[in-house]
Design an enzyme around this catalytic site. Structure first.
Site, PDB file in Angstrom:
ATOM      1  N   ALA A   1      32.930  38.237  35.747  1.00  0.00           N
ATOM      2  CA  ALA A   1      31.666  37.520  35.578  1.00  0.00           C
ATOM      3  C   ALA A   1      30.573  38.152  36.431  1.00  0.00           C
ATOM      4  O   ALA A   1      29.445  38.367  35.974  1.00  0.00           O
ATOM      5  CB  ALA A   1      31.831  36.048  35.928  1.00  0.00           C
ATOM      6  N   TYR A   2      30.916  38.442  37.671  1.00  0.00           N
ATOM      7  CA  TYR A   2      29.945  39.071  38.573  1.00  0.00           C
ATOM      8  C   TYR A   2      29.531  40.440  38.040  1.00  0.00           C
ATOM      9  O   TYR A   2      28.331  40.758  37.969  1.00  0.00           O
ATOM     10  CB  TYR A   2      30.558  39.204  39.969  1.00  0.00           C
ATOM     11  CG  TYR A   2      29.605  39.728  41.014  1.00  0.00           C
ATOM     12  CD1 TYR A   2      28.665  38.894  41.601  1.00  0.00           C
ATOM     13  CD2 TYR A   2      29.657  41.052  41.426  1.00  0.00           C
ATOM     14  CE1 TYR A   2      27.789  39.373  42.565  1.00  0.00           C
ATOM     15  CE2 TYR A   2      28.783  41.536  42.382  1.00  0.00           C
ATOM     16  CZ  TYR A   2      27.847  40.688  42.951  1.00  0.00           C
ATOM     17  OH  TYR A   2      26.983  41.169  43.908  1.00  0.00           O
ATOM     18  N   SER A   3      30.502  41.245  37.639  1.00  0.00           N
ATOM     19  CA  SER A   3      30.205  42.584  37.132  1.00  0.00           C
ATOM     20  C   SER A   3      29.336  42.513  35.879  1.00  0.00           C
ATOM     21  O   SER A   3      28.358  43.255  35.739  1.00  0.00           O
ATOM     22  CB  SER A   3      31.505  43.336  36.827  1.00  0.00           C
ATOM     23  OG  SER A   3      32.300  43.489  37.994  1.00  0.00           O
TER      24      SER A   3
END
Length: 249
Positions: free
Chosen positions: A155-157
């Site tokens: 999700a962060y990436s």
């Protein structure tokens, strides 16, 4: 005292995620170099303490994933500052640290809402003020994870890759209108956000940095302040890297 005393004289900035980490460090430097800042952050208590430490002109406690709250905050900040020259979009979260097939859907949505949608909402609300004045600098804080992807941080990436793509589009839209938009892609640096990750993930990210260490927040803040200044005049829709050699593109 900053080596660039007076660089932001007469300039004003809105800094999201301004209560801690890179947001607070960037705001402090802008003030030290003669500018005025408004801090936006979800944590009202930390925001008050940061404002006193930084010397902020005004603060707004809000969730950047709330488009209506962001629009209202932009109006409020424009009144408090008189005009808005700079936006530093630094608010962000890491989300869960697990494989994709185990990733909680609510965590995925929250990360994208804050890290990507929040960046969009902030630019959408602030850009009209910049266009009216014929001047602006937008710094969207992305990550090397948006270029390379970190395992167990999908999700962060994905959200940070979205920030890079969004900034490229925005910068091209605004080119020739006096408003410049770029993204910062730091590797992991010492900041409160590390508390959201297991130590194994921090160790993995450190192992990918050729310099063999995490970054320092002031190193990225120095780059943010160049990007936010008049000196950054012929680069837009691009990324600036502070990764210790991890990413070179």
């Amino acid at each position: 005292m900053s080596a660039y005393q007076g660089r932001f004289s007469g300039r004003t900035a809105v800094v999201t995620g301004g209560a801690s980490g890179l947001g607070k460090a960037s705001a402090a430097r802008i003030v030290a170099e003669g500018g005025k800042v408004v801090l936006w952050d979800l944590n009202a208590d930390a925001l008050k303490a940061a404002a006193e430490e930084v010397g902020a002109t005004h603060v707004v406690a809000l969730d950047v994933s709330d488009a209506d709250a962001v629009a209202a905050a932009a109006e409020d900040s424009n009144k408090a500052l008189g005009h808005i020259d700079i936006l530093v979009a630094s608010a962000g979260i890491t989300g869960a640290t697990v494989p994709v097939h185990e990733f909680p859907i609510d965590s995925w949505k929250r990360v994208v809402d804050i890290n990507l949608n929040g960046v969009f909402y902030c630019s959408r609300a602030v850009v009209p003020f910049m266009l009216a004045n014929g001047y602006g600098r937008i710094v969207n804080v992305a990550s090397v994870a948006g270029k390379e992807g970190n395992p167990n941080a999908s999700a962060y990436s994905a959200s940070k890759a979205g920030v890079i793509g969004f900034t490229k589009s925005l910068g091209k839209e605004l080119a020739g209108k006096g408003v410049i938009a770029n993204a910062l892609t730091p590797a992991t640096f010492e900041s409160p956000i590390l508390a959201q990750m297991p130590q194994s993930q921090v160790d993995y990210m450190r192992s990918k940095i050729p310099m063999g260490r995490l970054g320092e927040v002031d190193e990225s803040a120095a780059m943010v302040c160049f990007m936010a200044s008049e000196e950054c005049s012929f680069t837009t829709a691009s990324t600036f890297d502070t990764s210790g050699g991890r990413t070179t593109y």
